[in-house]
Design a protein around this motif. Sequence first.
Motif, PDB file in Angstrom:
ATOM      1  N   ASN A 134       0.808  -1.223   0.000  1.00  0.00           N
ATOM      2  CA  ASN A 134       0.000   0.000   0.000  1.00  0.00           C
ATOM      3  C   ASN A 134       0.838   1.268   0.000  1.00  0.00           C
ATOM      4  OD1 ASN A 134      -2.644  -1.052  -0.009  1.00  0.00           O
ATOM      5  ND2 ASN A 134      -2.540  -1.491   2.187  1.00  0.00           N
ATOM      6  N   LYS A 135       2.021   1.198   0.561  1.00  0.00           N
ATOM      7  CA  LYS A 135       2.892   2.366   0.597  1.00  0.00           C
ATOM      8  C   LYS A 135       3.418   2.683  -0.793  1.00  0.00           C
ATOM      9  CE  LYS A 135       5.489   3.223   4.035  1.00  0.00           C
ATOM     10  NZ  LYS A 135       4.993   4.633   4.248  1.00  0.00           N
ATOM     11  N   PRO A 138      -0.880   2.375  -3.449  1.00  0.00           N
ATOM     12  CA  PRO A 138      -2.063   2.398  -2.589  1.00  0.00           C
ATOM     13  C   PRO A 138      -3.189   1.527  -3.127  1.00  0.00           C
ATOM     14  CG  PRO A 138      -1.172   4.599  -2.835  1.00  0.00           C
ATOM     15  CD  PRO A 138      -0.410   3.730  -3.794  1.00  0.00           C
ATOM     16  N   HIS A 160      -3.734  -0.474   6.765  1.00  0.00           N
ATOM     17  CA  HIS A 160      -3.070  -0.298   5.482  1.00  0.00           C
ATOM     18  C   HIS A 160      -1.552  -0.424   5.552  1.00  0.00           C
ATOM     19  CE1 HIS A 160      -6.886   1.055   3.878  1.00  0.00           C
ATOM     20  NE2 HIS A 160      -6.987   1.922   4.869  1.00  0.00           N
ATOM     21  N   ARG A 198       4.347  11.345   9.596  1.00  0.00           N
ATOM     22  CA  ARG A 198       2.948  10.930   9.677  1.00  0.00           C
ATOM     23  C   ARG A 198       2.817   9.484  10.154  1.00  0.00           C
ATOM     24  NH1 ARG A 198       0.334   9.700   5.956  1.00  0.00           N
ATOM     25  NH2 ARG A 198      -1.744  10.511   6.392  1.00  0.00           N
ATOM     26  N   ASP A 202      -4.940   6.114   6.437  1.00  0.00           N
ATOM     27  CA  ASP A 202      -5.402   5.576   5.157  1.00  0.00           C
ATOM     28  C   ASP A 202      -4.598   6.125   3.978  1.00  0.00           C
ATOM     29  OD1 ASP A 202      -6.287   8.156   5.148  1.00  0.00           O
ATOM     30  OD2 ASP A 202      -8.417   7.680   4.920  1.00  0.00           O
ATOM     31  N   GLN A 203      -3.454   6.774   4.286  1.00  0.00           N
ATOM     32  CA  GLN A 203      -2.545   7.236   3.229  1.00  0.00           C
ATOM     33  C   GLN A 203      -1.097   6.835   3.565  1.00  0.00           C
ATOM     34  OE1 GLN A 203      -3.890  11.535   3.135  1.00  0.00           O
ATOM     35  NE2 GLN A 203      -3.866  11.134   0.934  1.00  0.00           N
ATOM     36  N   GLU A 205       1.237   5.916   1.819  1.00  0.00           N
ATOM     37  CA  GLU A 205       2.245   6.341   0.845  1.00  0.00           C
ATOM     38  C   GLU A 205       2.909   7.651   1.235  1.00  0.00           C
ATOM     39  OE1 GLU A 205      -1.658   8.144  -0.687  1.00  0.00           O
ATOM     40  OE2 GLU A 205      -0.992   6.358   0.419  1.00  0.00           O
ATOM     41  N   LEU A 206       2.318   8.387   2.193  1.00  0.00           N
ATOM     42  CA  LEU A 206       2.859   9.670   2.635  1.00  0.00           C
ATOM     43  C   LEU A 206       3.593   9.480   3.961  1.00  0.00           C
ATOM     44  CD1 LEU A 206      -0.189  12.001   1.887  1.00  0.00           C
ATOM     45  CD2 LEU A 206       1.802  11.540   0.433  1.00  0.00           C
ATOM     46  N   THR A 209       4.822  15.455   6.108  1.00  0.00           N
ATOM     47  CA  THR A 209       3.878  16.504   5.728  1.00  0.00           C
ATOM     48  C   THR A 209       4.516  17.557   4.830  1.00  0.00           C
ATOM     49  OG1 THR A 209       4.380  17.703   7.785  1.00  0.00           O
ATOM     50  CG2 THR A 209       2.519  16.179   7.821  1.00  0.00           C
TER      51      THR A 209
END
Length: 341
Positions: A134-135, A138, A160, A198, A202-203, A205-206, A209
């Motif tokens: 997912n990273k 996604p 995730h 972070r 649900d993200q 991949e980030l 910031t």
Amino acid sequence: MNPFTFTQASDVDAALAALASGKARPIAGGTNLLDLMKSGVPPDGVMRPDHLVDINRLGLDQVEEAPGGGLKLGALARNADTAYHELVRSRYPLLSAAILAGASPQLRNMASNGGNLLQRTRCYYFYDLGTPCNKREPGTGCPAKEGLNRQLAILGTSEHCIATHPSDMCVALRALDAVVHVRSQGGQREIPFADFHRLPGDQPELDNTLQPGELITHLVLPDAARFVAHSAYIKVRERLSYAFALVSVAAALDLDGGTIRAARIALGGVAHKPWRVEEAESALVGKKPDAAAFDAAADILLRGARGYGENDYKLTLARNTIVQALTTAARGTEFAKGEQR
């Protein structure tokens, strides 16, 4: 490796202009970025920037007094130069110890402070292009949860992603309340270190910031004189040299006789970002620096922790390392000795 173009920026404005378009990435030491560009099965690259901007000529490599107190660390100062700088060793021994616990002398001589912050989180599946992640992509899934997860997270995970942040330096910076200063063509801003990295949510991949087109220029450390005499960085790893932390703890205490006036505790190797729970620090205030108080702080720090099979051992290891780091800090700071550049 995928093809890319390359620019050497002569000043900050030129670098920001080059970073403002496309999949451009800044490069200084390149110790993580180049690895990611070459890694993968097949070797197509986990990261595929189409343009690299060499920022080594921007002059952002100083370690100096910050206006109003504290210390200013240039984003392009090398990790080794930062760790061995007299102002860092004498006023922020916790940071010096953390940096010298990371990587190898060769990597510390190349890696920049800004690049250290931008390291991608670690997971076998993220680096393997032959598996879903997912990273990296996604929505494809997180096989690590039921697979190879010995080195992965036990705190702040999501359905995730359970990857861990690899930096030692960042654990100390989190404990010391560093502030990250960034610039873009739109202006400047300051990011408290607590808000820079972070959790996956649900993200996944980030990792941080930082916004597209932004460049880290420097970090500022607030005055930490009260923690100089009692700090410790404990890193548990599978081998002494060039290994990422299974669990690490940056601990600092301000002692007044036989009681704790203030405390700072940050964990590495256990989450998607350096982990700190200020409630645990507050619980130590007014207490004697003993095992009972340190166990209670560990309870708070590890609240909600869970293992995924292979990494269940980290639940016990993290607790023991927290207590060890706080106990070591209470005895007094041991300045790094015998480290080689």
